[in-house]
Design a protein around this motif. Sequence first.
Motif, PDB file in Angstrom:
ATOM      1  N   THR A 284       0.823  -1.212   0.000  1.00 11.40           N
ATOM      2  CA  THR A 284       0.000   0.000   0.000  1.00 11.40           C
ATOM      3  C   THR A 284       0.855   1.260   0.000  1.00 11.40           C
ATOM      4  O   THR A 284       0.425   2.311  -0.474  1.00 11.40           O
ATOM      5  N   GLU A 285       2.092   1.137   0.557  1.00  9.33           N
ATOM      6  CA  GLU A 285       3.030   2.259   0.533  1.00  9.33           C
ATOM      7  C   GLU A 285       4.439   1.723   0.317  1.00  9.33           C
ATOM      8  O   GLU A 285       4.807   0.676   0.843  1.00  9.33           O
ATOM      9  N   ASN A 286       5.217   2.473  -0.450  1.00  4.44           N
ATOM     10  CA  ASN A 286       6.624   2.138  -0.708  1.00  4.44           C
ATOM     11  C   ASN A 286       7.359   3.468  -0.805  1.00  4.44           C
ATOM     12  O   ASN A 286       7.461   4.067  -1.866  1.00  4.44           O
ATOM     13  N   VAL A 287       7.846   3.935   0.361  1.00  2.00           N
ATOM     14  CA  VAL A 287       8.290   5.318   0.490  1.00  2.00           C
ATOM     15  C   VAL A 287       9.812   5.401   0.597  1.00  2.00           C
ATOM     16  O   VAL A 287      10.413   4.797   1.497  1.00  2.00           O
ATOM     17  N   LYS A 288      10.425   6.104  -0.328  1.00  2.98           N
ATOM     18  CA  LYS A 288      11.851   6.451  -0.307  1.00  2.98           C
ATOM     19  C   LYS A 288      12.757   5.224  -0.228  1.00  2.98           C
ATOM     20  O   LYS A 288      13.719   5.191   0.539  1.00  2.98           O
TER      21      LYS A 288
ATOM     22  N   LEU B 135       7.593   0.746   4.272  1.00  3.37           N
ATOM     23  CA  LEU B 135       6.843  -0.208   3.444  1.00  3.37           C
ATOM     24  C   LEU B 135       5.550  -0.521   4.175  1.00  3.37           C
ATOM     25  O   LEU B 135       5.565  -0.914   5.347  1.00  3.37           O
ATOM     26  N   GLY B 136       4.418  -0.377   3.487  1.00  2.00           N
ATOM     27  CA  GLY B 136       3.122  -0.570   4.120  1.00  2.00           C
ATOM     28  C   GLY B 136       2.423  -1.835   3.678  1.00  2.00           C
ATOM     29  O   GLY B 136       2.401  -2.181   2.495  1.00  2.00           O
ATOM     30  N   SER B 137       1.848  -2.560   4.637  1.00  2.00           N
ATOM     31  CA  SER B 137       0.985  -3.725   4.390  1.00  2.00           C
ATOM     32  C   SER B 137       1.725  -4.881   3.730  1.00  2.00           C
ATOM     33  O   SER B 137       1.277  -5.454   2.734  1.00  2.00           O
ATOM     34  N   VAL B 138       2.860  -5.263   4.306  1.00  2.00           N
ATOM     35  CA  VAL B 138       3.660  -6.351   3.736  1.00  2.00           C
ATOM     36  C   VAL B 138       2.955  -7.691   3.861  1.00  2.00           C
ATOM     37  O   VAL B 138       3.030  -8.532   2.950  1.00  2.00           O
TER      38      VAL B 138
END
Length: 299
Positions: free
Chosen positions: A196-200, A224-227
């Motif tokens: 859901t998120e993959n930031v920097k 990293l979101g929602s692995v």
Amino acid sequence: MAITLNNSQIKLRIETPGEKYRGSRFDWNGTITQIWYKGKKMLAGEKMLFHRNDRIYGRGLHNEFGIKNCIGYDDIPVGEYFPKIGTGWLKKDEKPYFFFTQYKLDVLDFSWQKVSDTKAVFMCDSGIRNGYGYRYTKTIEIIDNTFTVSYNLENVGEKKISTTEYIHNFLLPSGKNIGPHLELSFNWEYDKASLTENVKTENLIEFTSKGIKFEKTPDVEYFLGSVFEARKDKKFSENGSWCVSDSQNGVVMSESVDFVPYHTDVWGHKQSLSPELFKWLDVEPGSCANWNRTYKFEN
């Protein structure tokens, strides 16, 4: 004053409630602020060195209830108090609940006991307000090359407790900066595109089928979101675990839990790698919830 537990392999420093941390976000009820495995430090903090404030920021293995699924906030008017498990009663303001906010806090009644050199028990009783109330016990015990954090949450109020619990595992194996010597893996395969998120993470992280490797030392915060939700087989019925391998110092640290993760994130910066396995809680009045997190160390 901090409690120390130890055997021939593991030493834990556990902060007693209110000793240093007095914020309104994280659990006060027995916080493991440092681990030594065969003399090597394993933990750091939410903020980098020289930017830390132990009174308001997290350290070590610092757990939190209700980072998003806050209990009772929407049921009360501004100026009333809502429960933050293991922390206290927080005073509602005019804005939606936000975990970074430092709310006015009524502190709980805490107690603790060092049972032996390898076991300690921490307890708190919330009393009852606005229909909510609980008794919360955390037991920490070292056995050989492992230690277990066991939770018991009893709902003594009139309303159901529905929320999450997770540990912000602020890892810094052997005191070295995060970098290419570290690899994180989970006990499931996941799809990077489904996060859901993959930031920097560009030019920082190499994605593997079950985790990540670092290409260099981070100079930014990464996330990293929602692995767990991104697992490839969609079989959301397996208890969760993660493992961090340190090739520079030959140490492997892992956490395994006795529940199916509700949610899983990875967060960190130059001096912290934090894999997070969330537990979902639905505790009816008069009922208890019990769960365990076991940490293991190997060469």
